[in-house]
Motif scaffolding. Structure first.
Motif, PDB file in Angstrom:
ATOM      1  N   HIS B 125       0.978  -1.279   0.001  1.00 50.48           N
ATOM      2  CA  HIS B 125       0.046  -0.030   0.078  1.00 50.48           C
ATOM      3  C   HIS B 125       0.829   1.137   0.191  1.00 50.48           C
ATOM      4  N   LEU B 129       2.012   6.134  -5.077  1.00 48.44           N
ATOM      5  CA  LEU B 129       1.167   7.201  -5.049  1.00 48.44           C
ATOM      6  C   LEU B 129       1.977   8.427  -5.361  1.00 48.44           C
ATOM      7  N   GLN B 169      -1.838   5.602 -15.107  1.00 50.74           N
ATOM      8  CA  GLN B 169      -3.025   5.763 -14.442  1.00 50.74           C
ATOM      9  C   GLN B 169      -3.764   7.138 -15.126  1.00 50.74           C
ATOM     10  N   SER B 172      -3.259  10.971 -10.624  1.00 53.88           N
ATOM     11  CA  SER B 172      -2.932  10.413  -9.259  1.00 53.88           C
ATOM     12  C   SER B 172      -4.462   9.541  -8.821  1.00 53.88           C
ATOM     13  N   THR B 173      -4.513   9.035  -7.785  1.00 55.96           N
ATOM     14  CA  THR B 173      -5.799   8.368  -7.316  1.00 55.96           C
ATOM     15  C   THR B 173      -6.944   9.165  -7.474  1.00 55.96           C
ATOM     16  N   LYS B 174      -6.724  10.334  -6.743  1.00 52.81           N
ATOM     17  CA  LYS B 174      -7.880  11.280  -6.543  1.00 52.81           C
ATOM     18  C   LYS B 174      -8.183  12.234  -7.871  1.00 52.81           C
ATOM     19  N   HIS B 176      -7.394  12.517 -11.683  1.00 51.21           N
ATOM     20  CA  HIS B 176      -7.031  11.851 -12.940  1.00 51.21           C
ATOM     21  C   HIS B 176      -7.877  12.036 -14.011  1.00 51.21           C
ATOM     22  N   LYS B 636      -8.727  -1.272  -9.926  1.00 53.75           N
ATOM     23  CA  LYS B 636      -8.564  -0.853  -9.018  1.00 53.75           C
ATOM     24  C   LYS B 636      -7.394   0.200  -9.079  1.00 53.75           C
ATOM     25  N   PRO B 637      -7.397   1.293  -8.230  1.00 58.75           N
ATOM     26  CA  PRO B 637      -6.066   2.280  -8.499  1.00 58.75           C
ATOM     27  C   PRO B 637      -4.828   1.443  -7.984  1.00 58.75           C
ATOM     28  N   SER B 639      -1.730   0.661  -5.822  1.00 62.58           N
ATOM     29  CA  SER B 639      -1.435   0.671  -4.444  1.00 62.58           C
ATOM     30  C   SER B 639      -1.959   1.517  -3.714  1.00 62.58           C
ATOM     31  N   SER B 640      -3.465   1.532  -3.702  1.00 63.51           N
ATOM     32  CA  SER B 640      -4.355   1.956  -2.646  1.00 63.51           C
ATOM     33  C   SER B 640      -5.066   0.739  -2.160  1.00 63.51           C
ATOM     34  N   GLY B 642      -8.310   0.456  -1.867  1.00 63.23           N
ATOM     35  CA  GLY B 642      -9.435   0.303  -2.580  1.00 63.23           C
ATOM     36  C   GLY B 642     -10.509   0.252  -1.669  1.00 63.23           C
TER      37      GLY B 642
END
Ligand SMILES: Nc1ncnc2c1ncn2[C@@H]1O[C@H](COP(=O)(O)OP(=O)(O)OP(=O)(O)O)[C@@H](O)[C@H]1O
Ligand SMILES: Nc1ncnc2c1ncn2[C@@H]1O[C@H](COP(=O)(O)OP(=O)(O)OP(=O)(O)O)[C@@H](O)[C@H]1O
Ligand SMILES: [Mg+2]
Ligand SMILES: [Mg+2]
Lengths: 715, 715
Positions: B125, B129, B169, B172-174, B176, B636-637, B639-640, B642
C-alpha cells in the motif's frame, strides 16, 4: 538444414521411473551436480574460446599467406597474381563446401535460426551433433579464409551451442560416457540452459564482447530466461574473455604466425570523435533510415533467393551446391581483384601534416593505404584498401579515425553496390556463413559516405568519418537483425568507445523501427523459411476470441487404456504420427479417469527393450520397474531422430502380450477447460515451454484454492 | 512501508464486461493505443530525467553553499564552523524526515524492495502514489543534502516507478483524467510493464548509465520479461540519457548555480590503469573476498537493526522516528567534522613532478587535497578530503588516477570503520535512502587500501590506486546486492573504462559467491523483513514430492452459487478475508459445474453501485451489463487499499435482492488436477503471474490435445 523438426519436452515427466531415479540420488550427488553445472559452464567457455582462437588463427594465416603471395607475384604480373589469388580462394572454399555437403549438412548457414528454434522448443535434426561442430569449425575457416562475402561470427554462436550440448551430453551421440555421474544433464530443460550459455560464449568469443554475448543470448536467441541463468551465462562469458585475452597475449609474442592487427578490442576507435553537436543528429538519423531500408531489403532479397535455392537449385543434389559455391567464389575473386584495377590511384596525404600515417603501407603489414596497381610509389588505391583485404582489416580501415578523405565517394559507392550484391548472393549457399561482418562492411561503407558529406557541408565541426562508419554499421545490423540492446553493447565493446553509446542507440532505434515497417528480422524470416515453427512470446489478437476447443475441433483423440496389448500399440503408432497419447484408466469406484500422457518415444523404448511385456492384463508392481530400467534409457539424444517404429521387430508371441503403462506415463500434464480462451492457452503453452496440453471438460467442483500464501513455505 | 500487501492480478479477466469493452474498441483506438505506449515511455524517460536533474541540482547547490559557508567561517573559528555545518545538516534532514513521516510514509527507505515486490505480483500500500513521489523527491534532497550516509540512486528508481505508474493511470488516485483515451492502461499487467520502464529510467538517470539501467530492471527488479519489453525499456533509457545530457550541457554554462564537477560520466577514470599483469589477479581476488564478507555482514547487520527498529522503536510513533534521524544527523556531523581535526595534515606532493595536481585545492572548487585544519598552506588533510565533502566528490577523489600516496592507510582505515558504522545505523531510518553510493564509498575505501599495498609490494607494475578503488566498490556492491551483469555494466558506464570489464567481472563473481554463502541479497532480505512475499523463480526442492492437494489440505472452500442473495454476499465477505471465490452453477443437464472465479474487489464494486440488484432469482440478460457498467469501474487504482466491506451500506430491502454473478466472473481461471506435483503448480503460478489456481478432481476424459502445430496460425 537437415530435415524435419520435432518439439522438445521442457516439462519434467514426473513418472515412477523418474521419481525413483531422483530418490536414489544421494546428497553428495546433488552437491556434485551443482558443482558440475559450474564446471561445465567453465568448460563451455574454455572450449568456445579455443575454437574461436583456432578459427581466427587459421583464417588470419591463410589469408595472410594468400595476400603476401599475391602481392609478391603482382610485382611481376598482375594476371598471374590474379590466377594464384583466385585458385587459393577456390581451394579454400572447396574444402569448406565439400566438408559441409559430404559430412555435415547441418553446418551450412549461420545456424542462429536453428539455435533460436532449439531454445524456443523445436529440435532441428542434426544441428547439435559432433559432426556439425567439426563441419562448422573447418567449414568456416574455408569459407572466410576463401574471401567470400560472409563472416565467422554467426557460425561461432552455433559452435558454442554445439560444444555446450556435447559437454552436457557427456560426448557425442555415438561415443559418450555412460556413467550418470559424467552425463547428468538428461532433460531437455537442463540442456536448454547449457545451449544458452554456449550461444553467449560464441558471441563473447567472436567479438571479444562478454557483456554483449550475455545480452545477445538473452535478447535474440533464448525464449525463456531466469535470472539465475544470467549469472551462469555471465560466468561463461567472463571465462571466454579471459581465455581469449590470454591466447592473444601469447600470440602477440609472434608464436602464432600471421595474426592480423587487432588487439583485444577488435576495431578500436577510441581515438575518434569525442563529441558531437546537435546539427549532426540529422545526418545520423538519416543513417538510421538508410540502415532500416537497406536491412529490410537485404532480408527480403535473401528470403527470395533462399527460398528459390531450396525449392529448385538445391533439390538437384550436392554437386550443384558445390558448383554454385565455386562460381560465387570465382565471381568474388574477379570483383575484388578486378575492380581496384579500374580505379585510379590517389596521391598519399601530406606526410608532414599527418605524421602517424604510413602511406603507402609497407609490404607485409595490413593497415590503410594499399599500393595496388599504382603508377608511382607515393600513391595508394582506395578501393583496394577495402576490397583487396581481409574483411576484419577492411572494417578497421573504414572505422579508422583521423583519415579524412582517404576514400573517395565513388570508390565507396562502387564497393557498396558490389559487396551488397555479393553478400545477398552468397547468403544461403552450402557453407557456414555469418551475417555480422558483411553487415558491418555494408553499413560502414554508406556510413562513411554520409560522413564524407557531413565533413564537406558542416565544415567547422569536429566530425570523424570513422565514427559515421561505425554508426552506419550499427544501423545496417539493426535494420536487418532488429536487435537493440545487445547490438548496442556489442558495438560499444568492439570499438571501445562508450561516448558514442547514445548515438548508437538513436541510430538503432530508427533503423529497427524503419525495418519493422517492412518485414520481420533476418533470423525470424529464415526460421520461417526453414520450417522451424517458432512460437512468439505473445498470442495473436484473434486468439482472444477463440476457445481451446476450436484449436482441436476436428480431432479424434487417440488414447490408450492403462494396460494395453503390444499389437495395439504397434497398430496405433503405425497408423498416425502423433507424439503423445492420453492414457485412460479407472478410479476407485470404477469411473473413467485420465491418468496421464504417454510419449511416443517412451513407448518405442518399451517396445524395443521388451522387458516390460507381461502375459496377464493386470496392473504390474511399479517397484519392479526400477530393476528393469534406469531413467536414462528414456532420454533421447539431442538433435537426432531417435528410434522410429521401423526399428521395432517383434515376434507374434510378443505381440500378444500386454504392457502396463502406469509407471511410465507423465501422470500430470497440464490441463485446460474446453472453453478457456485460446490466448490463455497460448500463454500457458509458451511460458512454460510445453509440448502437450489436454483440453478437458469443465470441472464439477473445486477441491481447493491455491494462492500466493499457499506457495510460501518459510523455512 | 505503509502497511499490508495484496496480490496483483496479472491475469486478464475475460468476463463479459471486459469482452464487450474490447469489442467496442475501434481500429483507430488500437492504433492510438500502440502509439500511446511509446509516448508514455517517452514521457517516463523525460520525467525521470528531469526529476534526477532536479534532485541533483538541489543537492549540489545545498551542499555547495553548506561547504562554502563552513569553509569561510572556519577561517575564523572552527567551533562556529562546526555549529553552522551541523545546523545546516539538521535543518535539511529535518525537512526530509518531516516530509516522510507526516506526508508520505511509503517514501522511506530505498523503495527497491517494494518495487521488486510490485513486479513480482505484490502491491504494497502506498508505494506508487503521487504523494510518495513528492515525498521521495524532496525527502532525498533533504537526506542527501544533509550529508547522511546514504545515496539518492535507490530513491530515483522508486521515483521513476512512481512517475511511470502515475502516467499510466492518467493522474493520481484522486485527480486523474476520466476519458479512457487518456488512461488506457487499466490492467495490472500493462502497468507492470510501465513500472519496469520506470525502474530502468531511474537507474539510467541516477548513474547516467542507460544500458546499465535496462540490465538492472531486467536482472534485479523484474520477475517477468519479454523481449518486446526490452526494446521499450531501452527506448526509455535512451531518452533519459539524451535529456540528462542536454540538461547538463545547459548547466555547464553556469545557469544552474553550483553544479558539482562530474561530466556525463560521473566518475570518469578513463585516465587510469591501462593494463594489468597476472600477478595482480591475487590482490584483486582478495578484494572480491573482502567485498563478499563485508557485503554479507552489511546485509546481516542492517537486517537486525531494521527488524529491531520495526518491532520496538518505530512502534512508538513519528516523534521517535524524527528524533532518531536528527540524532544520527548530529552524529554524522560530529564524525565527519571532528575526525579530520584529529588527523595530522600531510605536505602537498611535489608540484614539479605532478604538474596536473592542484594542492591544496583552491577555495570554492571541489577536487582533491582539501586544506582543513592544517598549519601551513602547502599541506592537505587526507581524511577531510574524503570525509568533509559531498559523497560524489569523495568518490571521485577515491577513484582518481595518478594520485599515489594521497591517502594514508590510517586515514582510509579510520574512514572505513566510521563510515561503515554510519551506513549501517542510517539504514532503515524514516528518510529516503539509497545504498549504492554508501556501498561505493565503503568499497572504494578498502579497495584503495589494497591498492596502496599493491603499489608498495609489486613496485614495478603500472598499478593505479584508483583502479583498485573501483574494483573495491564493485566488490562491495556485488557482495551486498548480489547483482552481476547489471552492476558490471553500470560500473563500466559510470567510470568509462571498458578495459577493466574482465577485472570487474572477476571481482563480482567472487564477491557474489562469497556473499551467497552467508545470506541472501540486501533487497531480498529487506523484502522478507517487510512482509513482502516474493516468489522465487524456481520451486523449492521439497515441492517436487508434494501434491497440489497438500497445499490446500485443511481448506473449506467458500464458494458462491451463480445467483446469490445480497445478504449472503455480505455475510461471506464479512466472515473471511479471502480475495477470490469460486462460483458454482449448473450445466445443460443440471449437473454441477464450476463456472468461474469472483474477485472480492469486483463484488464490492457490485455491492457499492447497487445497479445489478434484481428481485428475481433468475439469470439476467448479460447484454444489460454494458449499459450499467464500463470496464474501468472494476479497475482498482494502484497501491491504494481500494474499497472495503465497511464502505458498503445497504438497506434491509436491498439485502433481500439477488445478483447474477455470471457476467462479472473470470470464466476460466487456470485449474490443476488434485494430484499434480506442487513444483509444477508453482511453476504455473509463478511463470504466468497468477493470483488464484483451482485445484480440481482429475478429468474423466480428454476432449482434445493441443500441441505446437495447433497454436501456429499462418496468416
Ligand atoms: N493422441 C492424439 N490424438 C488426436 N490428435 C492428436 C494426438 N496427438 C496429437 N494430435 C494432433 O495431431 C497434430 C500433430 O500432432 P504431433 O504430436 O505431431 O504434434 P506437433 O505439433 O507436430 O509437435 P511434435 O510432433 O513436435 O511434438 C496436432 O494438431 C495435434 O493436435
Ligand atoms: N474461497 C476460498 N475458500 C477457502 N479458502 C480460501 C479461499 N480463498 C482463499 N483461501 C485460502 O485462504 C488463504 C488466504 O487467502 P487470500 O485470498 O487472502 O490469498 P493471499 O495468498 O493472501 O493473496 P491475496 O490476498 O494477496 O490475493 C490462502 O491460504 C487460501 O488458500
Ligand atoms: Mg509432429
Ligand atoms: Mg490475503
Amino acid at each position: 538444414g537437415g530435415g524435419g523438426a520435432e518439439s522438445l519436452d521442457y516439462e519434467v515427466i514426473e513418472n515412477y521411473a523418474y521419481r525413483e531415479a531422483q530418490a536414489k540420488r544421494s546428497k553428495l550427488f546433488n552437491w556434485y551436480y551443482a558443482m558440475l553445472k559450474w564446471l561445465i559452464a567453465l568448460l563451455i567457455g574454455v572450449g568456445t574460446a579455443l575454437a574461436a582462437v583456432f578459427i581466427n588463427l587459421a583464417v588470419e594465416n591463410f589469408s595472410g599467406w594468400k595476400y603476401a603471395v599475391t602481392f609478391s607475384i603482382i610485382q611481376h604480373s598482375y594476371f598471374l597474381g590474379f590466377v594464384v589469388y583466385a585458385l587459393f580462394n577456390l581451394a579454400l572454399v572447396l574444402t569448406s563446401v565439400f566438408t559441409v555437403t559430404q559430412f555435415a549438412p547441418a553446418a551450412a548457414g549461420s545456424g542462429i535460426p536453428e539455435i533460436k528454434g532449439y531454445l524456443n522448443g523445436v529440435d532441428t535434426h542434426g544441428i547439435l551433433l559432433f559432426r556439425t561442430l567439426i563441419g562448422k569449425v573447418f567449414g568456416s575457416i574455408g569459407s572466410v579464409g576463401g574471401g567470400l562475402a560472409l563472416g565467422k561470427e554467426g557460425p561461432l554462436v552455433h559452435t558454442g551451442a554445439c560444444i555446450a550440448s556435447l559437454l552436457g551430453q557427456g560426448g557425442s551421440t555415438k561415443y559418450h560416457f555412460s556413467s550418470s555421474w559424467l552425463r547428468p544433464f538428461e532433460s531437455d530443460r537442463e540442456r536448454r540452459d547449457l545451449v544458452t550459455c554456449g550461444c553467449a560464449a560464441g558471441v563473447a568469443a567472436a567479438f571479444r564482447a562478454p557483456v554483449g554475448g550475455v545480452l545477445f543470448a538473452l535478447e535474440e536467441v533464448t525464449s525463456w530466461w531466469r535470472s539465475q541463468l544470467m549469472w551462469r551465462v555471465f560466468f561463461t562469458s567472463a571465462i571466454v574473455a579471459v581465455v581469449v585475452r590470454t591466447a592473444m597475449a601469447w600470440c602477440k609474442s609472434g608464436k602464432c604466425g600471421h595474426f592480423g592487427s587487432g588487439g583485444f578490442i577488435i576495431w578500436d576507435i577510441s581515438g575518434g570523435q569525442e563529441d558531437y553537436s546537435f546539427k549532426e543528429l540529422l545526418p545520423m538519423a538519416i543513417i538510421g533510415i538508410i540502415g532500416g531500408l537497406f536491412g529490410a531489403l537485404f532480408n527480403q532479397l535473401t528470403l527470395y533467393i533462399t527460398s528459390w535455392r531450396r525449392n529448385y537449385l538445391h533439390k538437384k543434389g550436392n554437386r550443384v551446391k558445390i558448383i554454385e559455391v565455386l562460381l560465387i567464389s570465382l565471381m568474388t575473386s574477379v570483383i575484388s581483384f578486378g575492380l581496384p584495377l579500374l580505379r585510379k590511384c590517389s596521391p598519399c596525404p601530406n606526410s608532414e601534416a599527418n605524421p602517424d600515417i604510413d602511406c603507402p603501407r609497407p609490404p607485409g603489414t595490413d593497415g590503410n593505404f594499399v599500393n595496388f596497381f599504382c603508377s608511382t610509389d607515393k600513391e595508394y588505391n582506395d578501393l583496394a584498401t577495402i576490397f583487396f583485404n581481409t574483411q576484419d582489416d577492411a572494417i578497421r580501415n573504414l572505422f579508422s579515425a583521423k583519415t579524412f578523405h582517404e576514400y573517395s565517394a565513388q570508390s565507396l559507392l562502387t564497393f557498396l553496390v558490389m559487396f551488397y550484391s555479393l553478400a545477398v548472393v552468397t547468403f544461403g549457399t552450402a557453407v557456414p556463413a555469418g551475417q555480422f561482418v558483411p553487415g558491418i562492411m555494408i553499413g560502414s561503407t554508406y556510413g562513411r559516405l554520409v560522413g564524407i558529406f557531413v565533413v564537406k557541408y558542416y565544415m567547422k565541426l569536429n566530425v570523424d568519418e570513422g565514427t559515421y562508419a561505425l554508426l552506419g554499421a550499427a544501423s545496417f545490423l539493426g535494420g536487418s537483425m532488429r536487435m537493440t540492446v545487445s547490438l548496442c553493447v556489442i558495438m560499444v565493446e568492439i570499438t571501445n568507445n562508450l561516448k558514442l553509446l547514445p548515438l548508437i542507440m538513436l541510430v538503432l532505434l530508427i533503423s529497427k523501427a524503419v525495418g519493422d515497417f517492412f518485414n520481420e528480422g533476418l533470423y525470424e524470416e529464415q526460421a520461417r523459411l526453414r520450417g522451424i515453427p517458432l512460437l512468439e512470446s505473445r498470442p495473436k489478437q484473434f486468439m482472444r476470441s477463440m476457445i481451446a476447443q476450436e484449436a482441436c475441433k476436428n480431432q479424434q483423440v487417440i488414447s490408450f487404456p492403462r494396460i494395453v496389448k503390444v499389437s495395439e500399440i504397434l497398430y496405433v503408432l503405425r497408423s498416425n504420427k502423433h507424439n503423445g497419447f492420453p492414457v485412460v484408466g479407472h478410479g476407485r469406484n470404477g469411473e473413467e479417469l485420465v491418468i496421464g500422457l504417454m510419449l511416443r518415444s517412451h513407448l518405442l523404448v518399451l517396445l524395443h527393450s521388451k522387458r516390460d511385456f507381461q502375459s496377464s492384463p493386470f496392473p504390474c508392481d511399479p517397484r519392479g520397474v526400477t530393476s528393469r530400467h534406469i531413467w536414462s534409457d528414456f532420454v533421447k539424444p539431442i538433435s537426432s531422430k531417435g528410434m522410429t517404429i521401423d526399428d521395432i521387430h517383434l515376434t507374434e508371441d510378443e505381440k500378444e502380450m500386454y504392457i502396463d503403462l502406469a509407471p511410465f506415463l507423465n501422470p500430470c500434464p497440464y490441463v485446460v477447460p474446453e472453453d478457456m480462451s485460446l490466448a490463455k492457452v497460448y500463454n500457458l503453452f509458451r511460458q512454460l515451454g510445453l509440448r502437450h496440453i489436454f483440453v478437458v471438460p469443465r470441472p464439477s467442483r473445486v477441491i481447493g484454492l491455491i494462492t500466493r500464501k499457499d506457495l510460501l513455505f518459510e523455512e
